[in-house]
Design a protein around this motif. Sequence first.
Motif, PDB file in Angstrom:
ATOM      1  N   PHE A  57      -2.992   5.950 -10.677  1.00 37.47           N
ATOM      2  CA  PHE A  57      -4.339   5.919 -10.110  1.00 37.47           C
ATOM      3  C   PHE A  57      -5.101   4.669 -10.539  1.00 37.47           C
ATOM      4  CE2 PHE A  57      -3.266  10.469 -10.280  1.00 37.47           C
ATOM      5  CZ  PHE A  57      -3.315  10.722  -8.925  1.00 37.47           C
ATOM      6  N   PHE A  61       1.058   0.715 -10.660  1.00 38.98           N
ATOM      7  CA  PHE A  61       1.512   1.800  -9.786  1.00 38.98           C
ATOM      8  C   PHE A  61       3.019   2.013  -9.929  1.00 38.98           C
ATOM      9  CE2 PHE A  61       3.267   3.268  -5.753  1.00 38.98           C
ATOM     10  CZ  PHE A  61       2.530   4.420  -5.540  1.00 38.98           C
ATOM     11  N   LEU A 104      -3.804   2.035  -8.237  1.00 42.18           N
ATOM     12  CA  LEU A 104      -4.417   2.162  -6.911  1.00 42.18           C
ATOM     13  C   LEU A 104      -5.870   1.698  -6.923  1.00 42.18           C
ATOM     14  CD1 LEU A 104      -2.995   5.621  -5.765  1.00 42.18           C
ATOM     15  CD2 LEU A 104      -2.348   3.363  -4.922  1.00 42.18           C
ATOM     16  N   SER A 159      -7.498  -1.242  -4.732  1.00 48.13           N
ATOM     17  CA  SER A 159      -8.649  -0.991  -3.859  1.00 48.13           C
ATOM     18  C   SER A 159      -9.738  -2.040  -4.010  1.00 48.13           C
ATOM     19  CB  SER A 159      -9.225   0.399  -4.152  1.00 48.13           C
ATOM     20  OG  SER A 159      -9.933   0.406  -5.387  1.00 48.13           O
ATOM     21  N   THR A 219     -11.511   6.720 -10.322  1.00 51.08           N
ATOM     22  CA  THR A 219     -11.116   5.540  -9.560  1.00 51.08           C
ATOM     23  C   THR A 219     -12.252   5.058  -8.661  1.00 51.08           C
ATOM     24  OG1 THR A 219     -10.082   6.987  -7.919  1.00 51.08           O
ATOM     25  CG2 THR A 219      -8.663   6.056  -9.596  1.00 51.08           C
ATOM     26  N   THR A 229       0.834  -1.190   0.000  1.00 50.35           N
ATOM     27  CA  THR A 229       0.000   0.000   0.000  1.00 50.35           C
ATOM     28  C   THR A 229       0.869   1.241   0.000  1.00 50.35           C
ATOM     29  OG1 THR A 229      -1.703  -1.166   1.232  1.00 50.35           O
ATOM     30  CG2 THR A 229      -1.830   1.237   1.215  1.00 50.35           C
ATOM     31  N   THR A 245       1.318   8.288   1.435  1.00 55.02           N
ATOM     32  CA  THR A 245       1.149   9.638   0.919  1.00 55.02           C
ATOM     33  C   THR A 245       1.660  10.631   1.949  1.00 55.02           C
ATOM     34  OG1 THR A 245      -1.099   9.660   1.802  1.00 55.02           O
ATOM     35  CG2 THR A 245      -0.842   9.050  -0.500  1.00 55.02           C
TER      36      THR A 245
END
Length: 450
Positions: free
Chosen positions: A297, A281, A300, A304, A408, A26, A29
């Motif tokens: 994105f 990613f 990601l 998710s 997304t 993961t 940020t």
Amino acid sequence: MALHRSHALAALTLLVLAAVALPAVTPATAAPPPESVAGLCTDDALDGGVEEYCEVVVRIQADGSANWTVRVDLDEPTARALAADADARHDRVRDELTRRTVVDEVANLETGVENRTLVATFTSADFAHRGVGGVFVADGLSPSTPNAQVHVHALRLAVHGPAGTQPTLVPDSAVGNERSIVWTGDADLGSQTTMAFAGGGLVGSLLTVVAVGVDTVAGVLPSVLPVVALPTLLFAGVLAGLLAVGDRLGPAETDDELAASIGLVGGVVAPILLAAGVGLFLLGTSTDGQPLDPAIFVGLALVSLVPQTLVAAGIGAVFALWGDRISLDSYAWWVFPAAAACWLVIVGAPGPNRILGTWTTTVLLFLLLGAAHERGTLGALPVALVALVAPTLAALPFLSPWGGPSYTLVFWTVGTLVPGVVLYALGRRESARSSLSESADTEETTAEAA
């Protein structure tokens, strides 16, 4: 039956491997710099001249403004320098009060030095406002930069409500008494601190829930609508279709073939999504050019989808292995709407629960929807309404300054609805297990008699 059980055990093994791998990949940020409640209380304030003790008292006025009193113990040289020059003291204190703090503007600032204690009093506007039912909702301790962490940095911080009120919403990090909310010991406030003051008793508490809820909705509605419009429409279309023609997905078998298939397919798909997402990613972050490469994105978004795929696969594996013991058909119809309401309360609570809970467990609602619909539309409608709220709860990451593009969220929506429809069918089948078993036994008896 042995084949299906082996499928389910294989799916559980894959689920464990994917769940162990997910936290390691993961991406992190960067967060905004932390802020202080009172800049005079930080270690580097006044060129390091602040000693240990610092006290902050905030008194909310009827117009929503707040009168602040800050008391700080200084070392001897700093106390002498500030006491000797009132103009320089005024300017230095003002600079410290607004440097990386929750205070945006300082009005009516007065300063003085008593022995070695610096005392600063000032007023800040818009610390609180009067909401529904006359409740004072205060967010004046929230950071000036969205999502920044806030630290008290004082040994004691006390916020007093307007005259005639008492605390009715106290943050977890504080303690409330008859007139004020108090933090002690250099506490952390997080990135969002909301307090409320109202009349006492049950009425004040109920009005506070309404007032804070209205403020929350009003605050996020303008920014959340463009993000959740398409996902909500997709949810609405699928839910309406299931309620209208869901009988076609109704029970047709008595064995665990569907449950085992869900567990096995989900267990296979989750690692694939994880690998594809991580690969995209890494590709996006290694590509020269624009810093926000779309591959980042999309990657990601695929990652998710892994948690809810794992949840759906786990549900299938559990029903394949222990469906007879779970026995959804033994529960009354109202249990499923009640469970959906509990889900909404848990994941709708402030904080990370809303993000992790919604993105991971929304597929559970479709299992409840199928079970409730098998009993009748009356039980299915409230479950469908709760499910319709899920895209709005899931939109929280896209409202932050570093949130990804809203498409997304569409990935998440599609990735939720696909296993959701399958779990709806499983819920209907498991809810009708007894009647199916009886039908199968009757057919077997008839065949033997013939």
